[in-house]
Every structure is written in structure tokens, then in C-alpha cells.
Design a protein around this motif. Sequence first.
Motif, short mmCIF file in Angstrom:
data_model
loop_
_atom_site.label_atom_id
_atom_site.label_comp_id
_atom_site.label_asym_id
_atom_site.label_seq_id
_atom_site.Cartn_x
_atom_site.Cartn_y
_atom_site.Cartn_z
N GLY B 83 56.67 43.72 38.65
CA GLY B 83 57.30 42.68 38.53
C GLY B 83 56.91 40.89 38.54
O GLY B 83 57.94 40.05 38.76
N THR B 84 56.03 41.56 39.32
CA THR B 84 55.49 39.88 40.30
C THR B 84 54.54 39.58 39.10
O THR B 84 53.81 38.03 39.67
N ASP B 85 54.30 39.68 37.84
CA ASP B 85 53.78 38.68 37.12
C ASP B 85 54.13 37.14 36.28
O ASP B 85 53.87 36.55 35.49
N LYS B 86 56.04 37.33 36.46
CA LYS B 86 56.54 36.77 36.33
C LYS B 86 57.15 35.01 36.92
O LYS B 86 56.49 35.63 38.45
N GLY B 87 58.11 34.63 36.81
CA GLY B 87 58.11 33.34 37.91
C GLY B 87 57.13 32.54 37.80
O GLY B 87 56.21 31.85 37.05
N ASP B 88 57.67 31.91 39.04
CA ASP B 88 55.96 30.50 39.53
C ASP B 88 55.09 30.94 39.72
O ASP B 88 54.49 31.04 41.31
N ARG B 90 50.67 31.46 39.08
CA ARG B 90 49.24 31.50 37.96
C ARG B 90 48.93 32.55 38.19
O ARG B 90 47.82 31.93 37.73
N ALA B 91 49.19 33.61 38.05
CA ALA B 91 48.60 34.78 38.04
C ALA B 91 48.67 35.32 36.81
O ALA B 91 49.35 34.94 36.35
N LYS B 92 47.36 35.53 36.15
CA LYS B 92 47.34 36.06 34.76
C LYS B 92 47.10 37.18 34.85
O LYS B 92 47.17 38.25 35.17
N PRO B 93 47.36 37.54 33.65
CA PRO B 93 48.65 38.82 33.07
C PRO B 93 46.59 39.90 33.14
O PRO B 93 47.38 40.91 33.35
N GLU B 94 45.95 39.38 33.11
CA GLU B 94 44.51 40.31 33.13
C GLU B 94 44.27 40.98 34.98
O GLU B 94 43.33 42.05 34.69
N ALA B 141 35.96 32.73 41.52
CA ALA B 141 34.64 33.28 40.20
C ALA B 141 36.23 34.33 40.10
O ALA B 141 36.89 34.59 39.16
N CYS B 142 36.63 35.19 41.08
CA CYS B 142 38.57 35.50 41.32
C CYS B 142 39.48 34.58 40.41
O CYS B 142 40.62 34.33 39.43
N HIS B 143 39.57 33.22 41.09
CA HIS B 143 40.42 32.23 40.22
C HIS B 143 40.15 32.27 39.14
O HIS B 143 41.09 32.26 38.26
N ASP B 144 38.91 31.63 38.15
CA ASP B 144 38.28 31.69 37.10
C ASP B 144 39.07 32.82 36.20
O ASP B 144 39.33 32.44 35.18
N SER B 145 38.83 33.70 36.99
CA SER B 145 39.82 35.20 35.82
C SER B 145 40.52 35.73 35.67
O SER B 145 40.71 35.60 34.62
N PHE B 146 41.36 34.99 36.86
CA PHE B 146 42.49 35.80 37.18
C PHE B 146 43.62 34.94 37.62
O PHE B 146 44.98 35.04 38.03
N ARG B 147 43.07 33.57 37.95
CA ARG B 147 44.68 32.65 37.73
C ARG B 147 44.35 31.25 36.96
O ARG B 147 43.18 30.33 36.74
N LYS B 148 45.44 31.21 36.43
CA LYS B 148 45.56 29.92 35.32
C LYS B 148 45.44 29.07 35.83
O LYS B 148 45.95 28.18 37.21
N ASP B 149 44.73 27.67 35.05
CA ASP B 149 44.10 26.18 35.82
C ASP B 149 45.78 25.44 35.80
O ASP B 149 46.95 25.89 35.26
#
Lengths: 149, 149
Positions: B83-88, B90-94, B141-149
Motif C-alpha cells: 500500500g506504500t506505492d501510492k501517494g506522495d 517517487r517510488a517506482k512500481p518496480e 544505481a538504486c535511484h536510477d532504477s527505482f525512483r522517479k525523476d
Amino acid sequence: MKKFITLTSVLFAVLAMPAHAQFAKPEDAVKYRKASFTVMGAHFGRLGAMAGGKAPYDAKQAAENADVIAAVAKLPWAAFGEGTDKGDTRAKPEIWTESAKFKDAVDKNQAELAKVVAAAKTGNLDALKAAMGPAGASCKACHDSFRKD
Amino acid sequence: MKKFITLTSVLFAVLAMPAHAQFAKPEDAVKYRKASFTVMGAHFGRLGAMAGGKAPYDAKQAAENADVIAAVAKLPWAAFGEGTDKGDTRAKPEIWTESAKFKDAVDKNQAELAKVVAAAKTGNLDALKAAMGPAGASCKACHDSFRKD
């Protein structure tokens, strides 16, 4: 313990220091101190849940929460430097206009949190319960005087 | 060091756990993990400034920054529950759809940060410099793959 006691001198030095000495921009300091409070509050809340019987008491978890509090509780006070009274903050002007009173409130809070940290590491729930009340009150006292609703 | 290595088992348990097990609401978890990253990033940045020659090297301050990183670096990973993939955020669904890859990236980051913590405590600037590059790369590396810009 010592780091909680000697915080005061750090705080006084920092209040007189431009924020950019530690932070690139005042808003970075504001974001950082709010983040520190968020982390501290989460772990204090977990101890509170155990002390209040809302979560099962787990001595190991209590000690781990205490470790985080010990590391984080001293952080936000360095981020109330010059120029950080504006922006996305609930900080009241009294932090700077009544800095001696603010310092006293912070000192009290740090002393009470040090007792919580020590109590959480005894493995004794009653010790934790005894420390949590005064610590929570010292958080609230500072919020009431120095944080906007 | 051990706490960095054994994080993985915690992370896997947590990804399969409803957020309310540790947080009252998913948005509390999101706020908490962002706060943890903010605190970690600030102290990593201070070590980076020393390592990069933008701030004078001070062995005591380096060790203090390392203490904060050691305490905080393990925190955000417990806050990526259901449930923490939504809201405020930048976490990517990946993070959830490629959880094994995310786990590897977190493990790598924790291992590199453990080296930074150790290096910062040696009192040796060259040791710190050597550890910071790979650690920063593992953050990125983690930001690039798993965090939205």
C-alpha cells in the motif's frame, strides 16, 4: 548520555550561525529538522505503544528503537539557524526571540529522552513506562510553546 | 556491520507485510522512509564534502556523521510495505514488481555504506575517499532504477 547534556553549547553556537554553514540553503535545514523529528517521533511512538500496552513489549525491539532515538534526537537542534524561521515550517518566532527558553525546553527534552533510552535498554517494561510519561510531556511542552498548530 | 548484512531478511519479511503492521497508515510509512532518506542524505553529503575537498576534513565530525548513517541507513527499507506505492512518493512500481532486483540494490547499498561508516571511523581521509565513490554509485544505481525523476 554526555552527548545529550553537552548539546546546549552546540545549540547556542548554531542559533548564532548562518544556516549555510551546515546546510546549502535555509530550506534544506528546515527539511532536515522536520525529517529528524519524523524519524524520532516514529520510534518514540513505537516505544509509547509498548509502554501503553498497544503493542506487545519486546525488549530487543525496545532497545533498537532506543538506539535510533539516541542517534536522531540530537540532530534537529542544529537546524534552527539563521534564516530558517521562514518557509514550510511550523516553527514559531519565539524559538529565536526567546532562545533561552527554547534552550531550556530542548535541554529538558534531551535529558528526558536520555532516560527513555537508558530505560529501554534495561529490558524492564516498568522502567520504560516510568520514563515515557515525562519524556512525552517534554515533547509536548516544546510543541505547545514553539510549534504552530 | 552485521546489521547491514542481515537487513535483507528484514526487507523481504517487510515487503510481504501490510504497512499497518509498523505504521498506522501507508502514508505514514511513505513520510517516514522519505525522512530517513533525508537524514541519511544530509550526513552522507557532509562526508562527501570532506572527501571531495569542499569542506575541511575533521576526523571527529566524520565519525559523528558515520554514527548517524549507521543508525539511519537501515530504517527506510522497513517502510516499503503493502500500500506504500501510492501517494506522495517517487517510488517506482518496480520496487514491488522486481523485488529481487530491488533487494540486490539495497543489499549493495548497505554493504557500501557499511564500508563508508568503517572508513569514516579510521580517521584517515584517503580511506574515506576510497569508500565514498562506490557508496555514492550504489545510491545512484538504486535511484536510477527505482525512483522517479
